[in-house]
Motif scaffolding. Structure first.
Motif, PDB file in Angstrom:
ATOM      1  N   GLY A 198     -13.998  10.109  43.165  1.00 59.68           N
ATOM      2  CA  GLY A 198     -15.279  10.790  42.959  1.00 59.68           C
ATOM      3  C   GLY A 198     -15.113  12.187  42.407  1.00 59.68           C
ATOM      4  N   PRO A 199     -16.215  12.916  42.402  1.00 57.69           N
ATOM      5  CA  PRO A 199     -17.458  12.577  43.074  1.00 57.69           C
ATOM      6  C   PRO A 199     -18.389  11.627  42.313  1.00 57.69           C
ATOM      7  CG  PRO A 199     -17.626  14.775  42.146  1.00 57.69           C
ATOM      8  CD  PRO A 199     -16.217  14.324  41.917  1.00 57.69           C
ATOM      9  N   LEU A 200     -18.220  11.481  41.007  1.00 61.85           N
ATOM     10  CA  LEU A 200     -19.122  10.630  40.247  1.00 61.85           C
ATOM     11  C   LEU A 200     -19.022   9.178  40.703  1.00 61.85           C
ATOM     12  CD1 LEU A 200     -18.551  12.075  36.640  1.00 61.85           C
ATOM     13  CD2 LEU A 200     -20.341  12.685  38.290  1.00 61.85           C
ATOM     14  N   ASN A 201     -20.142   8.447  40.547  1.00 64.91           N
ATOM     15  CA  ASN A 201     -20.149   7.003  40.804  1.00 64.91           C
ATOM     16  C   ASN A 201     -19.762   6.665  42.244  1.00 64.91           C
ATOM     17  OD1 ASN A 201     -20.427   4.250  39.902  1.00 64.91           O
ATOM     18  ND2 ASN A 201     -18.208   4.089  39.853  1.00 64.91           N
ATOM     19  N   VAL A 255     -26.789  12.762  38.979  1.00 68.89           N
ATOM     20  CA  VAL A 255     -25.752  12.789  40.012  1.00 68.89           C
ATOM     21  C   VAL A 255     -26.404  13.190  41.340  1.00 68.89           C
ATOM     22  CG1 VAL A 255     -23.417  13.586  40.590  1.00 68.89           C
ATOM     23  CG2 VAL A 255     -24.151  13.541  38.208  1.00 68.89           C
ATOM     24  N   LEU A 256     -27.323  12.368  41.824  1.00 68.61           N
ATOM     25  CA  LEU A 256     -28.016  12.658  43.077  1.00 68.61           C
ATOM     26  C   LEU A 256     -27.020  12.721  44.227  1.00 68.61           C
ATOM     27  CD1 LEU A 256     -31.123  10.378  42.601  1.00 68.61           C
ATOM     28  CD2 LEU A 256     -31.128  12.881  42.681  1.00 68.61           C
ATOM     29  N   THR A 278     -30.431  17.277  45.963  1.00 67.63           N
ATOM     30  CA  THR A 278     -29.602  17.994  45.007  1.00 67.63           C
ATOM     31  C   THR A 278     -29.130  17.030  43.923  1.00 67.63           C
ATOM     32  OG1 THR A 278     -27.615  17.576  46.322  1.00 67.63           O
ATOM     33  CG2 THR A 278     -28.792  19.636  46.730  1.00 67.63           C
ATOM     34  N   ASP A 279     -28.837  17.577  42.781  1.00 66.36           N
ATOM     35  CA  ASP A 279     -28.242  16.817  41.679  1.00 66.36           C
ATOM     36  C   ASP A 279     -27.166  17.700  41.084  1.00 66.36           C
ATOM     37  OD1 ASP A 279     -27.721  15.764  38.974  1.00 66.36           O
ATOM     38  OD2 ASP A 279     -29.373  14.392  39.407  1.00 66.36           O
ATOM     39  N   ALA A 280     -25.922  17.288  41.237  1.00 58.24           N
ATOM     40  CA  ALA A 280     -24.791  18.130  40.852  1.00 58.24           C
ATOM     41  C   ALA A 280     -24.748  18.441  39.368  1.00 58.24           C
ATOM     42  CB  ALA A 280     -23.486  17.468  41.274  1.00 58.24           C
ATOM     43  N   THR A 309     -23.909  21.869  42.958  1.00 55.79           N
ATOM     44  CA  THR A 309     -24.939  21.965  43.990  1.00 55.79           C
ATOM     45  C   THR A 309     -25.115  20.580  44.598  1.00 55.79           C
ATOM     46  OG1 THR A 309     -26.054  23.741  42.778  1.00 55.79           O
ATOM     47  CG2 THR A 309     -27.317  22.613  44.494  1.00 55.79           C
ATOM     48  N   CYS A 310     -24.684  20.405  45.839  1.00 59.20           N
ATOM     49  CA  CYS A 310     -24.567  19.050  46.387  1.00 59.20           C
ATOM     50  C   CYS A 310     -25.152  18.838  47.781  1.00 59.20           C
ATOM     51  CB  CYS A 310     -23.095  18.634  46.415  1.00 59.20           C
ATOM     52  SG  CYS A 310     -22.313  18.556  44.791  1.00 59.20           S
TER      53      CYS A 310
END
Length: 410
Positions: A198-201, A255-256, A278-280, A309-310
């Motif tokens: 991660g952090p994606l997906n 990217v919630l 948040t949405d990074a 920002t997460c």
């Protein structure tokens, strides 16, 4: 408008009538919502090989002091940073709410053993935790986030590994956790590994709405491959999740990550549930849940200079949201009804950034895991009387680089 709403509501009820409930669904009585009182204790997860819950005492002035460290009976684990292909940390799980406290119960995930643990919280001393039974399987792999409703006697866990999806459990202070099904209630086909990359997906956060009539889970997309993220909703009927889940990808989101339920200033008819998330990829957004259990965007907040920002919390005192950034040592206050940034507070300490956070009364508590040459800490920030101000940066040796989560007992 009322006719349109009725038709949407009626259609949703027809869908739920044909949906599949879990195997054990007791009736529950409505419970009262908690107020805006100060916390009595705060909790975070070490996420070490021998996983533990750290409980810190909250003093009358909101500051923290030593409490206890209690083994979960399971093991922690960290994800893999997709940019460096190394062990992730801070933000070792790419998630919010690795543990959750409500009433006299606390639940915590064990990512390394694919289990979840239930504790009771002493009414005399909320830093005293007692493990109930043994940790139980989350029915998936790499659990990262947990939701708890004592009203519904229900805990639900989000798995983010090769076997990703949601599992729910009946809670008992005497017998512990009992799974509601033999397999995941819903699966997320995100093509992950165990541990997750991660952090994606990856799966971000699971939580109940205000009346625990829905379980909401945010899942990150991957903008580099044009893969959208989504929000999953499992309706709750008679204290039981109803499958299949309902998914939506609100416009403008990618990217919630972490989120919080907020009381709406709008018509309760048109917006029964609002989620500040948040949405990074840009900052934060306020989402509205429709009668058909799909989310749409109401506001969008682009935060200048943000890194990631997460994590989010909502202050019942200020009626505003606060967000943190793992790469920026600051607390950003946002009006969720408009998306306007109200203030940005840079903290006067040596923390490189903050992750999970929680709000109670006049105070925000935010975790800053350890980094090379620096002890981990929990920052205490007072809000509600003008400019936010840091009142303490409590050094915590147990907050290593893998530490996650932030929960409170009031």
């Amino acid at each position: 408008m009322s006719q349109i709403f009725f038709l949407l509501w009626f259609s949703a009820m027809l869908l739920l009538a044909d949906a599949t409930p879990c195997t054990y669904c007791p009736r529950v009585e409505a419970g009262a919502a908690s107020g805006g009182q100060n916390a009595k204790a705060v909790y975070f997860l070490t996420n070490d090989a021998k996983n533990s819950v750290v409980a810190l005492k909250v003093n009358a002035d909101g500051t923290l002091s030593d409490g206890s460290i209690t083994l979960t009976g399971g093991s922690g684990a960290s994800g893999i940073d997709g940019m460096t292909n190394t062990t992730a940390g801070p933000d070792s799980l790419f998630s919010q709410s690795a543990l959750k406290a409500e009433g006299n119960m606390l639940v915590a995930v064990n990512p390394g053993s694919n289990t979840v643990s239930l504790f009771t919280i002493s009414r005399a001393d909320p830093t005293v935790l007692s493990l109930v039974g043994k940790p139980v399987s989350t029915l998936g792999e790499f659990p990262v986030s947990v939701a708890l409703s004592t009203k519904m006697k229900l805990a639900c866990v989000a798995n983010s590994g090769a076997k990703a999806g949601l599992a729910c459990f009946r809670t008992s202070a005497k017998t512990g956790l009992t799974p509601l099904s033999e397999k995941l209630l819903t699966t997320f086909d995100i093509g992950q590994s165990t541990p997750a990359i991660g952090p994606l997906n990856s799966v971000s956060h699971t939580l109940f709405n205000a009346d625990a009539s829905a379980l909401i889970t945010t899942v990150k997309g991957d903008p580099t491959t044009n893969k959208p993220g989504f929000v999953s909703v499992l309706p709750i009927q008679n204290a039981c999740p109803v499958t299949p889940d309902i998914r939506s990808s609100p416009n403008g989101t990618a990217v919630l990550f972490g989120s919080v339920i907020i009381p709406s200033k709008r018509s309760s008819l048109n917006s029964p549930t609002e989620l500040f998330a948040t949405d990074a990829s840009f900052g934060a957004t306020t989402l509205s849940l429709s009668p058909s259990f799909k989310f749409s965007s109401l506001t969008k907040t682009t935060i200048p200079g943000q890194t990631a920002t997460c994590w989010a919390t909502f202050s019942a005192l200020t009626r505003t949201a606060f967000v943190t950034d793992v790469g920026k040592n600051r607390l950003v206050e946002i009006d969720p009804s408009t998306g306007k940034i109200l203030q940005t507070t840079t903290l006067a300490n040596n923390n490189p950034g903050m992750i999970d956070l929680a709000s109670a009364g006049r105070f925000i508590y935010a975790l800053s895991p350890a980094s090379p040459g620096r002890q981990g800490a929990v920052a205490v920030v007072e809000v509600g009387s003008g400019a936010a101000r840091m009142v303490q940066n409590f050094g915590a040796n147990a907050a290593g680089s893998a530490a996650m989560g932030m929960a409170i007992s009031v």
